[in-house]
Scaffold this motif. Sequence first.
Motif, PDB file in Angstrom:
ATOM      1  N   GLU A 305      30.597  56.859  10.282  1.00 53.91           N
ATOM      2  CA  GLU A 305      29.424  57.508   9.707  1.00 53.91           C
ATOM      3  C   GLU A 305      29.650  57.801   8.218  1.00 53.91           C
ATOM      4  O   GLU A 305      28.769  57.581   7.374  1.00 53.91           O
ATOM      5  N   THR A 308      29.296  54.666   6.330  1.00 52.77           N
ATOM      6  CA  THR A 308      27.887  54.300   6.191  1.00 52.77           C
ATOM      7  C   THR A 308      27.212  55.134   5.104  1.00 52.77           C
ATOM      8  O   THR A 308      26.515  54.604   4.236  1.00 52.77           O
ATOM      9  N   ALA A 311      28.169  53.959   1.848  1.00 54.77           N
ATOM     10  CA  ALA A 311      27.535  52.681   1.510  1.00 54.77           C
ATOM     11  C   ALA A 311      26.098  52.886   1.035  1.00 54.77           C
ATOM     12  O   ALA A 311      25.622  52.179   0.155  1.00 54.77           O
ATOM     13  N   GLY A 313      25.058  55.325  -0.647  1.00 45.59           N
ATOM     14  CA  GLY A 313      24.964  55.985  -1.950  1.00 45.59           C
ATOM     15  C   GLY A 313      25.551  57.381  -2.068  1.00 45.59           C
ATOM     16  O   GLY A 313      25.402  58.012  -3.111  1.00 45.59           O
ATOM     17  N   PRO A 396      35.477  53.425   1.744  1.00 40.36           N
ATOM     18  CA  PRO A 396      34.274  53.081   2.516  1.00 40.36           C
ATOM     19  C   PRO A 396      34.421  51.800   3.339  1.00 40.36           C
ATOM     20  O   PRO A 396      33.898  51.725   4.460  1.00 40.36           O
ATOM     21  N   VAL A 397      35.146  50.820   2.800  1.00 44.20           N
ATOM     22  CA  VAL A 397      35.294  49.556   3.531  1.00 44.20           C
ATOM     23  C   VAL A 397      36.097  49.776   4.817  1.00 44.20           C
ATOM     24  O   VAL A 397      35.705  49.349   5.899  1.00 44.20           O
ATOM     25  N   ARG A 401      34.854  49.741   8.977  1.00 43.01           N
ATOM     26  CA  ARG A 401      35.508  48.922   9.997  1.00 43.01           C
ATOM     27  C   ARG A 401      36.021  49.746  11.164  1.00 43.01           C
ATOM     28  O   ARG A 401      36.334  49.218  12.212  1.00 43.01           O
TER      29      ARG A 401
ATOM     30  N   THR B  50      34.311  40.663   3.015  1.00 43.48           N
ATOM     31  CA  THR B  50      34.942  41.256   1.830  1.00 43.48           C
ATOM     32  C   THR B  50      34.165  40.866   0.566  1.00 43.48           C
ATOM     33  O   THR B  50      33.919  41.696  -0.303  1.00 43.48           O
ATOM     34  N   HIS B  53      31.114  42.927   0.425  1.00 46.27           N
ATOM     35  CA  HIS B  53      31.432  44.306   0.012  1.00 46.27           C
ATOM     36  C   HIS B  53      31.630  44.399  -1.498  1.00 46.27           C
ATOM     37  O   HIS B  53      31.234  45.375  -2.125  1.00 46.27           O
ATOM     38  N   LEU B  58      30.816  48.055  -2.913  1.00 46.98           N
ATOM     39  CA  LEU B  58      31.472  48.955  -1.971  1.00 46.98           C
ATOM     40  C   LEU B  58      32.993  48.834  -2.136  1.00 46.98           C
ATOM     41  O   LEU B  58      33.739  49.724  -1.781  1.00 46.98           O
ATOM     42  N   ARG B  85      25.284  51.854  -5.962  1.00 49.98           N
ATOM     43  CA  ARG B  85      24.856  51.538  -4.593  1.00 49.98           C
ATOM     44  C   ARG B  85      23.573  52.283  -4.254  1.00 49.98           C
ATOM     45  O   ARG B  85      22.654  51.733  -3.644  1.00 49.98           O
ATOM     46  N   PHE B  91      22.130  48.442   1.969  1.00 54.62           N
ATOM     47  CA  PHE B  91      23.073  47.859   2.927  1.00 54.62           C
ATOM     48  C   PHE B  91      22.486  47.775   4.322  1.00 54.62           C
ATOM     49  O   PHE B  91      21.849  48.712   4.794  1.00 54.62           O
ATOM     50  N   PHE B  93      23.835  46.585   8.298  1.00 51.15           N
ATOM     51  CA  PHE B  93      25.069  46.269   9.022  1.00 51.15           C
ATOM     52  C   PHE B  93      24.768  45.611  10.367  1.00 51.15           C
ATOM     53  O   PHE B  93      23.683  45.790  10.930  1.00 51.15           O
ATOM     54  N   GLN B  95      26.039  46.395  13.231  1.00 48.10           N
ATOM     55  CA  GLN B  95      25.833  47.387  14.304  1.00 48.10           C
ATOM     56  C   GLN B  95      24.865  48.487  13.885  1.00 48.10           C
ATOM     57  O   GLN B  95      24.922  49.597  14.377  1.00 48.10           O
ATOM     58  N   ASN B  97      24.529  50.905  12.277  1.00 44.78           N
ATOM     59  CA  ASN B  97      25.119  52.094  11.653  1.00 44.78           C
ATOM     60  C   ASN B  97      24.108  53.191  11.334  1.00 44.78           C
ATOM     61  O   ASN B  97      24.151  53.801  10.281  1.00 44.78           O
ATOM     62  N   LEU B  99      22.632  56.940  11.855  1.00 45.83           N
ATOM     63  CA  LEU B  99      23.261  58.212  12.209  1.00 45.83           C
ATOM     64  C   LEU B  99      22.623  58.689  13.511  1.00 45.83           C
ATOM     65  O   LEU B  99      21.431  58.958  13.575  1.00 45.83           O
ATOM     66  N   ARG B 158      15.831  51.905   6.041  1.00 41.41           N
ATOM     67  CA  ARG B 158      16.756  52.787   5.317  1.00 41.41           C
ATOM     68  C   ARG B 158      17.281  52.088   4.061  1.00 41.41           C
ATOM     69  O   ARG B 158      17.387  52.701   2.995  1.00 41.41           O
TER      70      ARG B 158
END
Lengths: 403, 224
Positions: A305, A308, A311, A313, A396-397, A401, B50, B53, B58, B85, B91, B93, B95, B97, B99, B158
């Motif tokens: 979380e 995310t 990512a 901001g 963050p990376v 993961r 990568t 990213h 990121l 960012r 971004f 993802f 999955q 992601n 919340l 989002r």
Amino acid sequence: MNKEHFKIAIKNLRTRSLRSWLTILGVVIGIFLVVTLLSLSEGVKNAILAQVRMMGENVLMVMPGEGGDIMTAMMGGLILADENIRAIKQAEGVDLVIPILWRANTARYQGEARTVFIMGYPRKEAQDFFIENMGFHIAKGNWPKAGRREVTVGHLVPIEIFPGMETGDEIIIEGKRFKVTGVLRSLGNRQDDSMIGLDLEYFQQVTGIKEGAHFASVRIKENFTPDEVSANIMEELEETKKRRRGLEDVPPFTVFTREGVTDMVGDIMFLLQVLIFGIASISVIVGGVGITNTMYTSVRERTKEIGTIKAIGAKNSDISKIFFIESGIIGLIGGIGGVVLGIGVAKLVEVFLESPAFAFDVIISPTLIILGLFFAFLVGCLAGYLPARRAAKLNPVDALRYD
Amino acid sequence: MTMPLIKLENVWKRYQMGKIELVILKGINLEIEKGSFTVIMGSSGSGKSTLLHIIGCLDTPTKGDVFLDSQSVSKLSQDKLAEIRSQKIGFIFQQFNLLSHLSALENVTFPMVFQGVKEEKRKEKAGKILASMGLTERITHKPTELSGGQQQRVAIARALANNPEIIVADEPTGNVDSKTAKQIMEIFVDLHKREKRTIIIVTHDVEIANYAERIIKIKDGEII
């Protein structure tokens, strides 16, 4: 911006509400201990000081036993021998010596038996002294006449111990009848307000104690200072000791001045409170460790979380603020809960311990409440510092993961 | 001469795993034009994520330089990157992601919090974006109450919250069925064609690659 962080933090805490509440409980227990113990000790201090203040400035108290241990001497039953009392009378600057004895005893009134404190003193000499120098006043009725089977009762006796008691009524102590001639005005502490005062002669008859005194009240002559006379008395008492053999068996004595007692009570209670605070603080710190633990767990769980949010901001400072606020809130709510519970328990203890022999009012000062809240908040913030920093520093990376 | 929106110059990425050094990217040179639709293809472990990213600010390269709007971003502080960012990149993802303790609407408003947008405005804007995704009925739902396709649409909403120039998506259809994948891809096409946004998608799926204007293939950290 900070308002937003606050909202997010609240939401996060609610998401894990059971864990949040358990962590809060840890703080509540610590703060409750601090608040309860300090308010009780403050109450004890006030009860003792109230008693001390009744003593006039020109009054000294002579007690058997070492100085600095007033409670042991008072409770322990050490006795001043008659020859000690004579020695005190001889000291320079001494105007009047009143030997005083007391004991817990059963008294009966209208068929009902209760345990009371009875106090014996030579009425003839003591009456004026009590009125002028010790703050005794008759609220109802009259002072007894010396040598008669008459007693005064403390302010609380007709209220709590023998409800409905009137002046002129009879009270029976160890099978002997006494007439209650007067009710004293409140002396400001429950012990004295619950006493029944007898002439020394009858006290001795009732209790079988034939000589000595638990302590002696001394009035000093004008133009003498309490410290001066105190020194003189000690000197005389040392003389009596020297006249005897087997010195080590003779208890030492202590002379108290009002100032001295006030200072001593203050010093002892201050030390006691520091000690109490120190011990209770340990449990607050344990609560703080609980917060740190919860927050670390939370950082682990929310790693993805956090990644995310970064990512999309969020700055590192946003993340650390959110975690910091979370732990601060836990601390503060724990503090509020602890203060409320602490006051409640202190009040309960007050009611529970109420008895003629030992009672006092707990003191809950605004300072104590603020101290409790601030302490909890501070611990919350300190406890959250490291977890918040870890959360903020997550890469963050890597965080994205994490599973 | 106009600079491309994104430019990578000899970008290397190395990771130290104990005593072993992993080289993920080996001197990538890449330009992505504004308003383009690019798919980066490669098998797992090829370094495509990568690369994404790094493009998405990121991550930073071990060596080499990255330019975004002619500005070098490879040596910027973490806070500066977060700001970029927040303003320029959306971004998405594999999955989703989202919340999990927040509703669809709250998830979409979240990026705007860090832009200092007022709460009312956030909700209004998020509501509009979700409506454009056909999710008006679902705004109060939690992610667990939504299907995979719906969740990914919330995630796209989002990503659009701060109106970014660039949308980067890592396997956006990896967790949905093929029919839903098609719907998702149509959203990307729409964002590209109608809204002129720059789309960069990482995938290993050839079907997805077919939607792109340009396909960049990557293998063992090198563009092939």
